[in-house]
Design a protein around this motif. Structure first.
Motif, PDB file in Angstrom:
ATOM      1  N   ALA A 188     -54.875 -28.056 -97.523  1.00 23.34           N
ATOM      2  CA  ALA A 188     -54.124 -27.660 -98.720  1.00 23.34           C
ATOM      3  C   ALA A 188     -52.847 -28.490 -98.859  1.00 23.34           C
ATOM      4  O   ALA A 188     -52.489 -28.905 -99.968  1.00 23.34           O
ATOM      5  CB  ALA A 188     -53.780 -26.169 -98.662  1.00 23.34           C
ATOM      6  N   PHE A 189     -52.163 -28.752 -97.739  1.00 21.59           N
ATOM      7  CA  PHE A 189     -50.930 -29.541 -97.797  1.00 21.59           C
ATOM      8  C   PHE A 189     -51.238 -30.984 -98.184  1.00 21.59           C
ATOM      9  O   PHE A 189     -50.546 -31.571 -99.020  1.00 21.59           O
ATOM     10  CB  PHE A 189     -50.199 -29.481 -96.457  1.00 21.59           C
TER      11      PHE A 189
ATOM     12  N   GLU B  55     -62.526 -39.591 -90.054  1.00 22.72           N
ATOM     13  CA  GLU B  55     -63.003 -40.665 -90.934  1.00 22.72           C
ATOM     14  C   GLU B  55     -61.912 -41.113 -91.898  1.00 22.72           C
ATOM     15  O   GLU B  55     -61.732 -42.301 -92.135  1.00 22.72           O
ATOM     16  CB  GLU B  55     -64.249 -40.217 -91.694  1.00 22.72           C
ATOM     17  N   ALA B  56     -61.183 -40.174 -92.457  1.00 24.36           N
ATOM     18  CA  ALA B  56     -60.106 -40.523 -93.389  1.00 24.36           C
ATOM     19  C   ALA B  56     -58.999 -41.291 -92.672  1.00 24.36           C
ATOM     20  O   ALA B  56     -58.434 -42.237 -93.221  1.00 24.36           O
ATOM     21  CB  ALA B  56     -59.548 -39.267 -94.051  1.00 24.36           C
ATOM     22  N   ARG B  57     -58.685 -40.890 -91.427  1.00 23.97           N
ATOM     23  CA  ARG B  57     -57.647 -41.589 -90.671  1.00 23.97           C
ATOM     24  C   ARG B  57     -58.063 -43.013 -90.348  1.00 23.97           C
ATOM     25  O   ARG B  57     -57.249 -43.925 -90.372  1.00 23.97           O
ATOM     26  CB  ARG B  57     -57.333 -40.838 -89.368  1.00 23.97           C
TER      27      ARG B  57
ATOM     28  N   ALA C 288     -49.730 -40.365 -95.345  1.00 23.94           N
ATOM     29  CA  ALA C 288     -49.146 -39.281 -94.552  1.00 23.94           C
ATOM     30  C   ALA C 288     -50.286 -38.544 -93.847  1.00 23.94           C
ATOM     31  O   ALA C 288     -51.241 -38.110 -94.492  1.00 23.94           O
ATOM     32  CB  ALA C 288     -48.373 -38.318 -95.445  1.00 23.94           C
ATOM     33  N   VAL C 289     -50.208 -38.427 -92.535  1.00 23.79           N
ATOM     34  CA  VAL C 289     -51.206 -37.710 -91.744  1.00 23.79           C
ATOM     35  C   VAL C 289     -50.628 -36.319 -91.472  1.00 23.79           C
ATOM     36  O   VAL C 289     -49.614 -36.182 -90.786  1.00 23.79           O
ATOM     37  CB  VAL C 289     -51.531 -38.466 -90.434  1.00 23.79           C
TER      38      VAL C 289
ATOM     39  N   ARG D 125     -50.127 -40.369-101.002  1.00 20.64           N
ATOM     40  CA  ARG D 125     -51.404 -40.410-100.279  1.00 20.64           C
ATOM     41  C   ARG D 125     -51.291 -39.690 -98.943  1.00 20.64           C
ATOM     42  O   ARG D 125     -50.383 -39.975 -98.151  1.00 20.64           O
ATOM     43  CB  ARG D 125     -51.807 -41.859-100.061  1.00 20.64           C
ATOM     44  N   ALA D 126     -52.227 -38.748 -98.680  1.00 20.44           N
ATOM     45  CA  ALA D 126     -52.189 -37.941 -97.454  1.00 20.44           C
ATOM     46  C   ALA D 126     -53.591 -37.550 -97.023  1.00 20.44           C
ATOM     47  O   ALA D 126     -54.490 -37.406 -97.868  1.00 20.44           O
ATOM     48  CB  ALA D 126     -51.354 -36.680 -97.682  1.00 20.44           C
ATOM     49  N   VAL D 127     -53.771 -37.385 -95.709  1.00 17.29           N
ATOM     50  CA  VAL D 127     -55.033 -36.913 -95.136  1.00 17.29           C
ATOM     51  C   VAL D 127     -54.715 -35.910 -94.039  1.00 17.29           C
ATOM     52  O   VAL D 127     -53.673 -36.008 -93.386  1.00 17.29           O
ATOM     53  CB  VAL D 127     -55.891 -38.063 -94.543  1.00 17.29           C
ATOM     54  N   PRO D 128     -55.595 -34.916 -93.810  1.00 12.49           N
ATOM     55  CA  PRO D 128     -55.392 -34.007 -92.680  1.00 12.49           C
ATOM     56  C   PRO D 128     -55.589 -34.763 -91.355  1.00 12.49           C
ATOM     57  O   PRO D 128     -56.449 -35.640 -91.258  1.00 12.49           O
ATOM     58  CB  PRO D 128     -56.492 -32.951 -92.853  1.00 12.49           C
TER      59      PRO D 128
END
Length: 166
Positions: free
Chosen positions: A11-12, A30-32, A40-41, A22-25
């Motif tokens: 959600a964040f 895979e996104a990282r 932003a991780v 731009r952000a990924v959990p």
């Protein structure tokens, strides 16, 4: 990784993306791996809870079917890690642009159910092992965790008031 942490970090990250940052959990491997530019991780670094109401009791509420249920809640301070990362050779100014976008997004608000109380960041470093520019940041958010006590005495899943189920 519990579904609740995944839901909060997703959600964040979704909120930041919706605001142009731009952000990924952190748990999305895979996104990282596919970092094509400054990103932003997002991780959940901590959670402090405090009482709300008398022994967390908030009262009763009426369900849609007309039945009444007991409502409980706790105040929570959630600390989100927002580690900015960019591959070596990232265009000058792109890293600062992400920090500016993220700052603007957090000054404007937060995901539903959260309120940003503090946003801070450290200095820019270079990770020689992973060949990444890095800058640690964090946001401390206030939330209200609410739950319903079932007839058997157990609680339903807590949810952030505002709609993010955890």
């Amino acid at each position: 990784m519990s579904q609740s942490v995944q839901g909060l970090t997703r959600a964040f990250a979704d909120y930041l993306n919706g605001q142009g940052a731009r952000a990924v959990p952190a748990w999305d491997t895979e996104a990282r791996k596919a970092l094509g530019g400054p990103t932003a991780v997002v991780s959940l670094k901590g959670c402090r809870v405090a009482p709300m109401g008398f022994q967390d009791y908030l009262g009763q509420r009426q369900r849609e079917d007309g039945a009444w249920e007991e409502w409980y809640g706790r105040n929570a301070a959630l600390t989100f890690g927002l580690d900015l990362c960019a591959p070596e050779g990232t265009e000058d100014g792109a890293f600062q642009a992400l920090l500016d976008q993220m700052s603007a997004a957090l000054l404007a608000g937060a995901p539903e159910g959260l309120a940003v109380e503090e946003f801070s960041w450290g200095e820019l470093t270079f990770d020689t092992r992973q060949r990444l520019l890095r800058q640690s940041a964090q946001a401390v958010c206030r939330a209200c965790l609410c739950a319903v006590q079932q007839a058997d005495g157990l609680f339903t899943d807590f949810e952030l008031r505002g709609g993010i189920n955890i």
